[in-house]
Write a protein that holds these residues in place. Structure first.
Motif: not given
Length: 765
Positions: A477-500
């Motif tokens: 009965g204690i309300q604590r709704p937060a869902y923790v999923t980690g820093n899951i946006s990391k590595n979305a951007d690539v390191l390759y040097t592409l122009p656009n």
């Protein structure tokens, strides 16, 4: 190994415990308590800025280290001791570790993200260096000599000629060091290292081999009761009624309840199991999960809480519109269970308004606050003592089980052991969230990449790890709704040097899946899509995937792992396709794939080549060999580092090839090893590892980095073998067969169309 060292390494068996009286302030300067090995420990300070908060030197010269990080079977207990022994100039076997005890250790953050060595070890290393410098200074003052003229070795300070010698224990005489922790203290140069960088045998292995190691599941308290929590029909269910007469015939059995939280207790574990099976309970069981067949459609329809721009260079949309050749693909990664080999277990003792919990949780300090909330106590009245569990891989069921035990103990007024069953572990541990990724790329007339556009659909991350929604907290009965999923946006951007480049991350608000981080959270899924799609572009350009990566990666350490793995595996782009091995069945074709990652785009570099054998008749794919080049900076224990890389590779091959959560609209249905299979020993690939040691560099992690390369490398290898692009995990035989049929249908089309189908679409897979 003496008794004290063994007990420290194994967790020990504590048969009695009493919480000491102390002020509930972070500045308390002295604590005396019984530790997990049954020894009385007096800690001189709990102030983070003092060396005494991190280590102590006894009269016998033994060093006790207080680590807020824990050993999740990763060998951290050994590696951290190596770092302390090195900087303190003592024998490795003089170091005892106390880990994850919320009364005796300071909060160093959760043991996650492969940060134990990088962050936790760095603090301990500085504390040891400060202690050695202070003791040398004290000896120099006593002898009226220059401190720089003194030598330290094996816990002894001596003059250069050896005419004066004094051991650390004698010098300190059991008193606190009373030395400030200097963040800029000079560390020993790598050329002088005697322990760091060496293969030191893990202290936990002997006890595990002989069966003497005390896992959390082995721990007992005198007079404790055994409990089983009665799980709802499904995550959304509410308790309607309990028929207590249904278990009245079982001796010594009792029931405790708080709103929808229900448990049975017995003097024996078997009695608790029987009671849990026989108790008649009625639940209100509404639908909770989406239709699994339409999981990703459901996922994309969820409300978007926010949009992150992970990368933006040039004008990707315009570059795509004018590209000579355009490709697009969608990649999908399903929710997974942690699949810990040993189901979660915890022991709790609530008495006199205080609670002690023995737990295998990876974040005892943050869990301390969450359990305090569950029990309605001040945080200082809750103590967690870490004991090794049988399997972790992220925030799994250990935290929930620990809260179960604490609440049951409070309700029952007795010490309690809660042991989850396999169906609890598979059915109720938090899951990794689903992920969907859309990618578009463009090539110019010279087959050079001119555009990269990616969109990631991931779970919303709310709050902190302390807000994890424990089952006992929610159902009581204690309300604590937060869902923790980690820093899951990391590595979305690539390191390759592409122009656009345009990379956006869409955070989706979901209430169906109770999510948490699972090994390489987000980075695994994101690197999968990026590395496989980069190969798609390379293939469309007719380029060697290795050379293409080298062409667009200016970072010399990134290039070094790629060149190293190419040498290790004998990479040849043309020879890597449609390989035939002597002795292979007629229908089996092999291929090799490559993938690269810099974890979080700011630490450990990994490049992996792997070989798969694909059976064109039944669609079965087996990973036969893996070559991995790994640069995590300074290596503390090469053998332990290899352990971590190998374990991560094996587990990720399992996740990619066969693991998938199954559920109906009410509940998780993959609740055993038959419905949620994992890789078995006969299918473990040959693993070849090359460690690039950089002694002068920062030591980074090794537990989660190599796994991020595995999904993309497998997808690329399957394509090299049979021309089928697998984009949806797991890579089951039926998906391979569907791709092969699609490739057959494409053979009659014009060459240009067939190439586009082969390289860019095969959407069914």
């Amino acid at each position: 190994m003496d008794r004290r060292t063994f007990l420290k390494g194994s967790g020990g068996l504590l048969v009695s415990f009493t919480l000491p009286n102390r002020a509930s302030t972070a500045l308390a300067q002295s604590v005396t308590a019984v530790d997990a090995a049954g020894q009385t420990v007096t800690k001189a300070s709990t102030a983070k800025g003092e060396v005494d908060a991190w280590l102590a030197i006894g009269p016998d010269g033994r060093v006790t280290v207080y680590s807020g990080k824990v050993d999740l079977g990763t060998g951290a207990r050994t590696a951290l001791a190596q770092m302390v022994a090195e900087e303190l100039d003592v024998s490795f076997r003089q170091v005892d570790m106390i880990m994850g005890d919320t009364l005796l250790t300071l909060d160093q953050g959760q043991t996650a993200g492969s940060l134990t060595i990088q962050d936790g070890g760095a603090t301990l290393r500085r504390a040891a260096a400060c202690a050695r410098r202070a003791m040398v200074g004290k000896a120099a003052a006593q002898w009226s000599v220059d401190a720089d003229s003194l030598i330290t070795a094996d816990g002894v300070i001596a003059t250069a000629g050896g005419d004066r010698r004094i051991g650390y224990g004698e010098l300190v005489a059991g008193k606190p060091l009373q030395v400030a922790l200097d963040p800029k203290v000079p560390l020993k140069p790598p050329a002088q290292h005697k322990v760091v960088g060496k293969n030191v045998k893990r202290v936990d292995i002997p006890g595990k081999v002989t069966g003497q190691f005390t896992f959390m599941q082995d721990f007992r308290l005198p007079g404790m009761l055994h409990a089983r929590v009665i799980r709802p029909a499904g995550p959304g269910a509410k308790l309607v009624s309990v028929d207590e007469t249904s278990i009245r015939a079982l001796p010594g059995v009792r029931i405790v309840r708080k709103q929808d939280f229900l448990a049975v207790l017995s003097p024996s574990e078997w009695g608790a199991i029987k009671a849990a099976r026989l108790l008649k309970v009625e639940w209100n069981d509404p639908t909770h999960f989406p239709d699994q067949a339409n999981l990703y459609a459901y996922w994309r329809r969820l409300p978007v809480s926010n949009v992150e721009t992970a990368a933006s260079r040039g004008d990707a949309a315009a570059a795509l519109a004018s590209a000579a050749q355009r490709l697009e693909a969608t990649y999908e990664f399903p929710p997974h269970t942690h699949g810990s080999i040993g189901p979660a277990c915890a022991v709790a003792d609530f008495r006199d308004g205080q609670c002690t919990i023995w737990s295998a949780a990876q974040s005892t300090h943050s869990l301390q606050g969450e359990i305090a909330l569950t029990l309605g106590l001040d945080k200082a009245k809750v103590r967690l003592i870490y004991l090794d569990g049988a399997g972790c891989y992220g925030r799994n069921g250990h935290e929930d089980c620990s809260a179960d035990a604490a609440l049951v103990s409070q309700l029952a007024g007795a010490p309690v052991r809660v042991q989850w069953m396999r169906a609890d572990e598979h059915g109720w541990d938090p899951k990794s969230p689903p992920t969907a990724i859309d990618l578009k790329g463009g090539l110019d007339a010279q087959k050079r990449p001119v555009a990269w556009q990616s969109e990631f659909f991931v779970a919303t991350q709310k709050g902190s790890i302390a807000e994890f929604p424990l089952l006992a907290t929610v159902t009581s009965g204690i309300q604590r709704p937060a869902y923790v999923t980690g820093n899951i946006s990391k590595n979305a951007d690539v390191l390759y040097t592409l122009p656009n480049v345009s990379t956006k991350v869409y955070r989706l608000t979901d209430s169906a899946f109770r999510t948490a981080h699972l090994r390489s959270p987000g980075r695994l899924q994101n690197a999968f899509a990026n590395e496989a799609f980069f190969d798609e572009l390379a293939m469309a350009a007719g380029a060697d995937p290795l050379q293409w990566r080298l062409d667009y990666l200016p970072d010399p350490r990134a290039r070094a792992v790629l060149e190293d793995v190419a040498k290790l595996s004998g990479w040849d782009a043309r020879a890597a396709r449609a390989i035939r091995r002597k002795g292979d069945p007629r229908d089996v074709v092999r291929g090799r794939g490559l993938a690269f990652v810099r974890y979080d785009n700011d630490r450990t570099y990994v490049a992996t080549v792997l070989e798969v054998a694909v059976n064109r008749k039944d669609g079965h794919v087996r990973v036969t060999d893996v070559w991995c080049s790994h640069d995590c900076g300074q290596i503390i224990n090469p053998d332990g580092t290899r352990n971590q890389i190998e374990g991560g590779i094996v587990q990720t091959v399992s996740r990619v090839m066969m693991e998938e959560l199954h559920f109906d609209t009410h509940r998780v249905t993959s609740v055993d090893w038959a419905s949620y299979p994992i890789l078995r020993f006969p299918d473990v690939p040959n693993i070849h590892i090359s460690l690039i040691d950089r002694p002068e560099a920062t030591p980074w992690g090794a537990g989660e980095m190599a796994p991020a390369t595995i999904p993309g490398a497998i997808s690329n290898a399957v394509f090299a073998a049979v021309g089928v692009r697998l984009r949806s995990v797991p890579f089951l035989p039926e998906k391979v067969l569907a791709g092969l049929k699609g490739a057959e249908r494409g053979k009659g089309k014009p060459a240009k169309v067939a190439q586009a189908a082969e390289v860019a679409t095969e959407a069914a897979t």
